[in-house]
Design a protein around this motif. Structure first.
Motif, PDB file in Angstrom:
ATOM      1  N   ALA A  41      33.898  58.769  47.073  1.00  0.00           N
ATOM      2  CA  ALA A  41      33.656  59.184  48.460  1.00  0.00           C
ATOM      3  C   ALA A  41      34.369  60.498  48.763  1.00  0.00           C
ATOM      4  CB  ALA A  41      34.125  58.099  49.427  1.00  0.00           C
ATOM      5  N   GLU A  42      35.606  60.615  48.315  1.00  0.00           N
ATOM      6  CA  GLU A  42      36.369  61.849  48.532  1.00  0.00           C
ATOM      7  C   GLU A  42      35.706  63.021  47.819  1.00  0.00           C
ATOM      8  OE1 GLU A  42      40.616  63.622  47.112  1.00  0.00           O
ATOM      9  OE2 GLU A  42      40.590  61.531  47.771  1.00  0.00           O
ATOM     10  N   LEU A  43      35.241  62.786  46.628  1.00  0.00           N
ATOM     11  CA  LEU A  43      34.585  63.836  45.853  1.00  0.00           C
ATOM     12  C   LEU A  43      33.302  64.306  46.534  1.00  0.00           C
ATOM     13  CD1 LEU A  43      34.747  65.445  43.242  1.00  0.00           C
ATOM     14  CD2 LEU A  43      33.547  63.569  42.118  1.00  0.00           C
ATOM     15  N   ALA A  44      32.486  63.369  46.987  1.00  0.00           N
ATOM     16  CA  ALA A  44      31.223  63.712  47.649  1.00  0.00           C
ATOM     17  C   ALA A  44      31.450  64.476  48.944  1.00  0.00           C
ATOM     18  CB  ALA A  44      30.417  62.442  47.924  1.00  0.00           C
ATOM     19  N   ALA A  45      32.588  64.267  49.589  1.00  0.00           N
ATOM     20  CA  ALA A  45      32.883  64.925  50.864  1.00  0.00           C
ATOM     21  C   ALA A  45      33.480  66.326  50.696  1.00  0.00           C
ATOM     22  CB  ALA A  45      33.837  64.059  51.680  1.00  0.00           C
ATOM     23  N   GLN A  46      33.824  66.708  49.486  1.00  0.00           N
ATOM     24  CA  GLN A  46      34.428  68.018  49.273  1.00  0.00           C
ATOM     25  C   GLN A  46      33.412  69.127  49.536  1.00  0.00           C
ATOM     26  OE1 GLN A  46      36.230  68.363  45.415  1.00  0.00           O
ATOM     27  NE2 GLN A  46      37.728  66.775  45.831  1.00  0.00           N
ATOM     28  N   PRO A  47      33.837  70.178  50.229  1.00  0.00           N
ATOM     29  CA  PRO A  47      32.940  71.296  50.481  1.00  0.00           C
ATOM     30  C   PRO A  47      32.468  71.917  49.167  1.00  0.00           C
ATOM     31  CG  PRO A  47      34.960  71.501  51.764  1.00  0.00           C
ATOM     32  CD  PRO A  47      35.149  70.363  50.814  1.00  0.00           C
ATOM     33  N   GLY A  48      31.198  72.243  49.108  1.00  0.00           N
ATOM     34  CA  GLY A  48      30.652  72.901  47.938  1.00  0.00           C
ATOM     35  C   GLY A  48      30.135  71.976  46.855  1.00  0.00           C
ATOM     36  N   VAL A  49      30.459  70.694  46.912  1.00  0.00           N
ATOM     37  CA  VAL A  49      29.952  69.754  45.914  1.00  0.00           C
ATOM     38  C   VAL A  49      28.534  69.363  46.299  1.00  0.00           C
ATOM     39  CG1 VAL A  49      30.204  67.455  44.902  1.00  0.00           C
ATOM     40  CG2 VAL A  49      32.220  68.886  45.274  1.00  0.00           C
ATOM     41  N   THR A  50      27.585  69.689  45.423  1.00  0.00           N
ATOM     42  CA  THR A  50      26.190  69.377  45.727  1.00  0.00           C
ATOM     43  C   THR A  50      25.651  68.189  44.949  1.00  0.00           C
ATOM     44  OG1 THR A  50      25.400  70.939  44.071  1.00  0.00           O
ATOM     45  CG2 THR A  50      25.663  71.770  46.332  1.00  0.00           C
ATOM     46  N   GLY A  51      26.332  67.801  43.878  1.00  0.00           N
ATOM     47  CA  GLY A  51      25.884  66.665  43.092  1.00  0.00           C
ATOM     48  C   GLY A  51      27.003  66.128  42.222  1.00  0.00           C
ATOM     49  N   VAL A  52      26.924  64.827  41.933  1.00  0.00           N
ATOM     50  CA  VAL A  52      27.940  64.172  41.116  1.00  0.00           C
ATOM     51  C   VAL A  52      27.255  63.422  39.973  1.00  0.00           C
ATOM     52  CG1 VAL A  52      29.759  62.414  41.064  1.00  0.00           C
ATOM     53  CG2 VAL A  52      29.501  63.893  43.075  1.00  0.00           C
ATOM     54  N   VAL A  53      27.735  63.681  38.759  1.00  0.00           N
ATOM     55  CA  VAL A  53      27.333  62.923  37.584  1.00  0.00           C
ATOM     56  C   VAL A  53      28.503  61.996  37.278  1.00  0.00           C
ATOM     57  CG1 VAL A  53      26.750  63.019  35.137  1.00  0.00           C
ATOM     58  CG2 VAL A  53      25.886  64.787  36.695  1.00  0.00           C
ATOM     59  N   CYS A  54      28.283  60.703  37.377  1.00  0.00           N
ATOM     60  CA  CYS A  54      29.338  59.712  37.167  1.00  0.00           C
ATOM     61  C   CYS A  54      29.200  59.131  35.762  1.00  0.00           C
ATOM     62  CB  CYS A  54      29.227  58.618  38.219  1.00  0.00           C
ATOM     63  SG  CYS A  54      30.533  57.385  38.112  1.00  0.00           S
ATOM     64  N   ASP A  55      30.083  59.557  34.868  1.00  0.00           N
ATOM     65  CA  ASP A  55      30.049  59.148  33.472  1.00  0.00           C
ATOM     66  C   ASP A  55      30.848  57.856  33.283  1.00  0.00           C
ATOM     67  OD1 ASP A  55      30.085  58.881  30.735  1.00  0.00           O
ATOM     68  OD2 ASP A  55      31.110  60.786  30.354  1.00  0.00           O
ATOM     69  N   LEU A  56      30.128  56.779  32.987  1.00  0.00           N
ATOM     70  CA  LEU A  56      30.757  55.470  32.808  1.00  0.00           C
ATOM     71  C   LEU A  56      30.743  55.025  31.350  1.00  0.00           C
ATOM     72  CD1 LEU A  56      29.221  53.645  35.910  1.00  0.00           C
ATOM     73  CD2 LEU A  56      31.486  54.706  35.711  1.00  0.00           C
ATOM     74  N   THR A  57      30.476  55.941  30.428  1.00  0.00           N
ATOM     75  CA  THR A  57      30.373  55.553  29.021  1.00  0.00           C
ATOM     76  C   THR A  57      31.699  55.078  28.446  1.00  0.00           C
ATOM     77  OG1 THR A  57      30.625  57.860  28.308  1.00  0.00           O
ATOM     78  CG2 THR A  57      28.375  57.024  28.565  1.00  0.00           C
ATOM     79  N   GLY A  58      32.809  55.466  29.050  1.00  0.00           N
ATOM     80  CA  GLY A  58      34.119  55.046  28.575  1.00  0.00           C
ATOM     81  C   GLY A  58      34.660  53.810  29.262  1.00  0.00           C
ATOM     82  N   VAL A  59      33.847  53.175  30.083  1.00  0.00           N
ATOM     83  CA  VAL A  59      34.276  51.967  30.791  1.00  0.00           C
ATOM     84  C   VAL A  59      33.992  50.762  29.895  1.00  0.00           C
ATOM     85  CG1 VAL A  59      33.822  50.487  32.788  1.00  0.00           C
ATOM     86  CG2 VAL A  59      33.955  52.970  33.066  1.00  0.00           C
ATOM     87  N   GLY A  60      35.030  50.009  29.590  1.00  0.00           N
ATOM     88  CA  GLY A  60      34.899  48.854  28.708  1.00  0.00           C
ATOM     89  C   GLY A  60      34.519  47.565  29.424  1.00  0.00           C
ATOM     90  N   PHE A  61      34.814  47.495  30.717  1.00  0.00           N
ATOM     91  CA  PHE A  61      34.415  46.354  31.533  1.00  0.00           C
ATOM     92  C   PHE A  61      33.895  46.889  32.851  1.00  0.00           C
ATOM     93  CE2 PHE A  61      35.038  43.233  34.868  1.00  0.00           C
ATOM     94  CZ  PHE A  61      34.414  42.131  34.325  1.00  0.00           C
ATOM     95  N   PHE A  62      32.702  46.440  33.249  1.00  0.00           N
ATOM     96  CA  PHE A  62      32.096  46.882  34.500  1.00  0.00           C
ATOM     97  C   PHE A  62      31.631  45.649  35.254  1.00  0.00           C
ATOM     98  CE2 PHE A  62      28.853  48.744  37.255  1.00  0.00           C
ATOM     99  CZ  PHE A  62      29.500  49.875  37.704  1.00  0.00           C
ATOM    100  N   GLY A  63      32.445  45.227  36.220  1.00  0.00           N
ATOM    101  CA  GLY A  63      32.144  44.031  36.993  1.00  0.00           C
ATOM    102  C   GLY A  63      31.169  44.291  38.129  1.00  0.00           C
ATOM    103  N   SER A  64      30.782  43.228  38.788  1.00  0.00           N
ATOM    104  CA  SER A  64      29.780  43.323  39.850  1.00  0.00           C
ATOM    105  C   SER A  64      30.238  44.192  41.018  1.00  0.00           C
ATOM    106  CB  SER A  64      29.387  41.936  40.341  1.00  0.00           C
ATOM    107  OG  SER A  64      30.522  41.249  40.839  1.00  0.00           O
ATOM    108  N   VAL A  65      31.545  44.312  41.250  1.00  0.00           N
ATOM    109  CA  VAL A  65      32.030  45.179  42.322  1.00  0.00           C
ATOM    110  C   VAL A  65      31.605  46.627  42.069  1.00  0.00           C
ATOM    111  CG1 VAL A  65      34.310  45.657  41.324  1.00  0.00           C
ATOM    112  CG2 VAL A  65      34.011  45.699  43.796  1.00  0.00           C
ATOM    113  N   GLY A  66      31.453  46.992  40.807  1.00  0.00           N
ATOM    114  CA  GLY A  66      31.013  48.341  40.466  1.00  0.00           C
ATOM    115  C   GLY A  66      29.604  48.640  40.946  1.00  0.00           C
TER     116      GLY A  66
END
Length: 117
Positions: A41-66
């Motif tokens: 949320a903080e990243l998306a609100a930064q001035p000048g940020v037009t898009g976010v690529v969220c790299d989750l390839t290094g996440v070993g556990f991804f629960g439903s909260v994600g």
């Protein structure tokens, strides 16, 4: 940022650094989900940020909260998830049926191309 279970890193890329790669490693669960959500949320609100690529390839556990975190991030703006087949995030997205609801790609390069469109 680093906690016991989750490490994140932000890389600015693209023309004028308007596209951001957000890389998470570790675990996304009840203990780290709120932290991940706040950082995105903080990243998306930064001035000048037009898009976010969220790299989750290094996440070993991804629960439903994600799932909730990713859906909220999509609602905030241009957002692409990197979670190739075989990754923990891809398995959770697929089993939950959310895979089709999010822009999911296999590599960071594919994510940056998706933002460029």
């Amino acid at each position: 940022m680093r906690t016991n279970l989750l490490t994140t890193r932000v890389l600015r890329v693209g023309h004028a650094e308007q596209d951001v790669v957000f890389r998470a490693t570790g675990e996304v669960d009840l203990n780290t989900g709120a932290e991940l959500d706040a950082e995105l949320a903080e990243l998306a609100a930064q001035p000048g940020v037009t898009g976010v690529v969220c790299d989750l390839t290094g996440v070993g556990f991804f629960g439903s909260v994600g799932l909730t975190v990713l859906l909220a991030a999509c609602d905030r703006g241009r957002f692409v998830v990197v979670a190739g087949p075989g990754t923990a995030a891809h398995r959770t997205l697929q089993v939950s049926g959310v895979l089709e609801a999010l822009p999911v790609v296999d590599t960071v390069a594919d994510g940056l191309l998706a933002l460029a469109r």
